[in-house]
Design a protein around this motif. Sequence first.
Motif, PDB file in Angstrom:
ATOM      1  N   LYS A  60      27.199  33.422  59.868  1.00 26.66           N
ATOM      2  CA  LYS A  60      26.517  32.740  58.758  1.00 26.66           C
ATOM      3  C   LYS A  60      25.895  31.417  59.198  1.00 26.66           C
ATOM      4  CE  LYS A  60      29.802  34.330  55.213  1.00 26.66           C
ATOM      5  NZ  LYS A  60      30.978  33.850  54.477  1.00 26.66           N
ATOM      6  N   ARG A  62      27.357  28.771  60.188  1.00 22.21           N
ATOM      7  CA  ARG A  62      28.091  27.596  59.716  1.00 22.21           C
ATOM      8  C   ARG A  62      28.956  27.011  60.835  1.00 22.21           C
ATOM      9  NH1 ARG A  62      30.140  29.613  54.502  1.00 22.21           N
ATOM     10  NH2 ARG A  62      28.296  29.971  53.251  1.00 22.21           N
ATOM     11  N   SER A 123      56.581  26.375  48.502  1.00 20.67           N
ATOM     12  CA  SER A 123      55.800  26.270  47.277  1.00 20.67           C
ATOM     13  C   SER A 123      56.691  26.004  46.078  1.00 20.67           C
ATOM     14  CB  SER A 123      55.006  27.555  47.069  1.00 20.67           C
ATOM     15  OG  SER A 123      55.840  28.669  47.210  1.00 20.67           O
ATOM     16  N   HIS A 144      52.270  21.397  50.933  1.00 19.04           N
ATOM     17  CA  HIS A 144      52.028  22.715  50.350  1.00 19.04           C
ATOM     18  C   HIS A 144      50.535  23.038  50.304  1.00 19.04           C
ATOM     19  CE1 HIS A 144      52.140  25.348  46.498  1.00 19.04           C
ATOM     20  NE2 HIS A 144      52.140  26.099  47.566  1.00 19.04           N
ATOM     21  N   ASN A 147      46.434  29.138  48.997  1.00 19.28           N
ATOM     22  CA  ASN A 147      45.918  30.365  49.584  1.00 19.28           C
ATOM     23  C   ASN A 147      44.586  30.763  48.912  1.00 19.28           C
ATOM     24  OD1 ASN A 147      45.955  32.760  51.009  1.00 19.28           O
ATOM     25  ND2 ASN A 147      47.328  33.798  49.586  1.00 19.28           N
ATOM     26  N   VAL A 151      39.786  27.986  52.452  1.00 20.36           N
ATOM     27  CA  VAL A 151      38.863  27.776  51.332  1.00 20.36           C
ATOM     28  C   VAL A 151      39.361  26.705  50.357  1.00 20.36           C
ATOM     29  CG1 VAL A 151      37.711  28.906  49.374  1.00 20.36           C
ATOM     30  CG2 VAL A 151      38.194  30.217  51.450  1.00 20.36           C
ATOM     31  N   MET A 152      40.662  26.682  50.101  1.00 18.35           N
ATOM     32  CA  MET A 152      41.193  25.842  49.026  1.00 18.35           C
ATOM     33  C   MET A 152      41.306  24.387  49.486  1.00 18.35           C
ATOM     34  SD  MET A 152      41.476  28.165  46.716  1.00 18.35           S
ATOM     35  CE  MET A 152      42.488  27.552  45.407  1.00 18.35           C
ATOM     36  N   ASN A 194      52.458  25.134  41.138  1.00 16.05           N
ATOM     37  CA  ASN A 194      53.169  26.380  40.811  1.00 16.05           C
ATOM     38  C   ASN A 194      54.008  26.278  39.544  1.00 16.05           C
ATOM     39  OD1 ASN A 194      52.046  27.895  42.771  1.00 16.05           O
ATOM     40  ND2 ASN A 194      53.626  27.474  44.291  1.00 16.05           N
TER      41      ASN A 194
HETATM   42  N1  CAA Z   1      40.315  33.482  54.024  1.00 15.83           N
HETATM   43  C1  CAA Z   1      39.289  32.689  54.336  1.00 15.83           C
HETATM   44  N2  CAA Z   1      38.150  32.613  53.635  1.00 15.83           N
HETATM   45  C2  CAA Z   1      38.048  33.395  52.553  1.00 15.83           C
HETATM   46  C3  CAA Z   1      39.081  34.263  52.169  1.00 15.83           C
HETATM   47  C4  CAA Z   1      40.252  34.289  52.951  1.00 15.83           C
HETATM   48  N3  CAA Z   1      41.313  35.063  52.641  1.00 15.83           N
HETATM   49  N4  CAA Z   1      38.689  34.920  51.056  1.00 15.83           N
HETATM   50  C5  CAA Z   1      37.450  34.477  50.748  1.00 15.83           C
HETATM   51  N5  CAA Z   1      37.076  33.549  51.657  1.00 15.83           N
HETATM   52  C6  CAA Z   1      35.820  32.802  51.669  1.00 15.83           C
HETATM   53  C7  CAA Z   1      34.644  33.699  51.905  1.00 15.83           C
HETATM   54  O1  CAA Z   1      34.373  33.841  53.280  1.00 15.83           O
HETATM   55  C8  CAA Z   1      33.527  32.948  51.203  1.00 15.83           C
HETATM   56  O2  CAA Z   1      33.087  31.884  52.041  1.00 15.83           O
HETATM   57  P1  CAA Z   1      31.561  31.330  51.928  1.00 15.83           P
HETATM   58  O3  CAA Z   1      31.337  30.940  50.488  1.00 15.83           O
HETATM   59  O4  CAA Z   1      31.621  30.162  52.852  1.00 15.83           O
HETATM   60  O5  CAA Z   1      30.682  32.421  52.372  1.00 15.83           O
HETATM   61  C9  CAA Z   1      34.230  32.281  50.009  1.00 15.83           C
HETATM   62  O6  CAA Z   1      35.636  32.248  50.366  1.00 15.83           O
HETATM   63  C10 CAA Z   1      34.031  33.060  48.750  1.00 15.83           C
HETATM   64  O7  CAA Z   1      34.480  34.374  49.003  1.00 15.83           O
HETATM   65  P2  CAA Z   1      33.884  35.673  48.314  1.00 15.83           P
HETATM   66  O8  CAA Z   1      32.455  35.437  47.936  1.00 15.83           O
HETATM   67  O9  CAA Z   1      34.191  36.866  49.162  1.00 15.83           O
HETATM   68  O10 CAA Z   1      34.781  35.907  47.061  1.00 15.83           O
HETATM   69  P3  CAA Z   1      34.981  35.029  45.785  1.00 15.83           P
HETATM   70  O11 CAA Z   1      33.777  34.284  45.408  1.00 15.83           O
HETATM   71  O12 CAA Z   1      35.581  35.999  44.852  1.00 15.83           O
HETATM   72  O13 CAA Z   1      36.073  33.950  46.212  1.00 15.83           O
HETATM   73  C11 CAA Z   1      38.296  33.223  46.411  1.00 15.83           C
HETATM   74  C12 CAA Z   1      37.307  34.317  46.774  1.00 15.83           C
HETATM   75  C13 CAA Z   1      37.888  31.913  47.056  1.00 15.83           C
HETATM   76  C14 CAA Z   1      39.632  33.670  46.984  1.00 15.83           C
HETATM   77  C15 CAA Z   1      38.305  33.072  44.847  1.00 15.83           C
HETATM   78  O14 CAA Z   1      38.492  34.320  44.249  1.00 15.83           O
HETATM   79  C16 CAA Z   1      39.376  32.123  44.345  1.00 15.83           C
HETATM   80  O15 CAA Z   1      39.219  30.917  44.361  1.00 15.83           O
HETATM   81  N6  CAA Z   1      40.482  32.700  43.867  1.00 15.83           N
HETATM   82  C17 CAA Z   1      41.620  31.915  43.361  1.00 15.83           C
HETATM   83  C18 CAA Z   1      42.442  31.441  44.520  1.00 15.83           C
HETATM   84  C19 CAA Z   1      43.606  30.643  44.056  1.00 15.83           C
HETATM   85  O16 CAA Z   1      43.811  30.358  42.882  1.00 15.83           O
HETATM   86  N7  CAA Z   1      44.428  30.255  45.025  1.00 15.83           N
HETATM   87  C20 CAA Z   1      45.661  29.535  44.741  1.00 15.83           C
HETATM   88  C21 CAA Z   1      46.742  30.524  44.746  1.00 15.83           C
HETATM   89  S1  CAA Z   1      48.242  29.742  44.366  1.00 15.83           S
HETATM   90  C22 CAA Z   1      48.777  29.150  45.789  1.00 15.83           C
HETATM   91  O17 CAA Z   1      48.268  29.350  46.843  1.00 15.83           O
HETATM   92  C23 CAA Z   1      50.017  28.377  45.655  1.00 15.83           C
HETATM   93  C24 CAA Z   1      51.249  29.151  45.930  1.00 15.83           C
HETATM   94  O18 CAA Z   1      52.146  28.595  46.562  1.00 15.83           O
HETATM   95  C25 CAA Z   1      51.511  30.472  45.328  1.00 15.83           C
END
Ligand code: CAA
Length: 295
Positions: A60, A62, A123, A144, A147, A151-152, A194
Amino acid sequence: MTNAVNVQNIGIVGAGQMGSGIAQVCAQCGYSVSLADISQDVLDKAVTGIGGRLQRLVEKERLTQDALDAAVGNITTKTDYAGFGDCDLVIEAATENEEIKKSIFENLIPALRDDAILATNTSSISITRLAAATDRPERFIGMHFMNPVPVMKLVELSKGIATDEATYSAVNTVVGKLGKTSITSEDFPAFIVNRILVPMMNEAIYVLQEGIGGVTDIDGAMKLGANQPMGPLELADFVGLDTCLAIMQVLYDGFADSKYRPCPLLVKYVEAGWLGRKTGRGFYDYSGDKPVPTR
Ligand code: CAA
């Protein structure tokens, strides 16, 4: 003695979903990373996954190929703690199980320098209690990550009762260098994210159990009606149903309040080994091209 800690070398224990994500971002930001796991297979999968994700960033445009090579070159994998004596900061990212974490600390600590900081990616579990199982409660902290880690943007920091300011400050500096933002939570069960998020997912499972809506209704409701990027059941599968249950159990035990009771349907899924995406089945079936709701 933590004042002088300028973190350059980071050790990570556990190469699963969280550990490999943490290793990736640390390596991309120029830290030298030692990634340890008891399983060579898990380590190999982690390195392949990191390489694949970085490769997609190169495609990409990047990330440059040189930056990819540098990041991958920054990671060394191990099935023991040899070399962890060079680490300024070690982040434990093993399974959300207190006994496993304590047994890791017992084996890890003899390999560490006295001034090394020990962080846990727990967590939900008490930082104070985990710290008390180590030789360095003042240099022990909760760190913490969310996930998917690359991205987060958030890292939730939590000090145990004995954690000193120098430790907090050194770890907070690392969070900034990783391009992430920290918030600070007091050390109470499941911290902030959480405490709010997991009961919401647990409630969604009650809604499913009670037949108020199907999987598609519930996730659709929260995606379209509350602008959540993933519906609560999709998110539970993503986090791992075993992890969700472990966090509900920590909340239930920690507050002795029935509002945190784990939903029996969640317990049943975990007992069946249907843990979500990682096992190919949870509230969705992931065996085909697209996830299919199972209820
Ligand atoms: N690892 C790395 N990068 C990832 C990824 C992964 N597993 N999944 C998606 N991405 C990246 C993609 O490469 C993409 O990057 P670019 O924009 O730079 O191209 C970007 O994230 C968006 O991905 P997609 O377009 O494929 O998919 P999406 O728009 O549906 O986004 C998501 C995916 C970012 C996971 C989004 O669905 C989201 O934010 N979901 C909620 C996640 C969340 O709430 N996380 C917290 C969970 S709770 C926690 O973690 C705490 C705990 O202790 C339980």
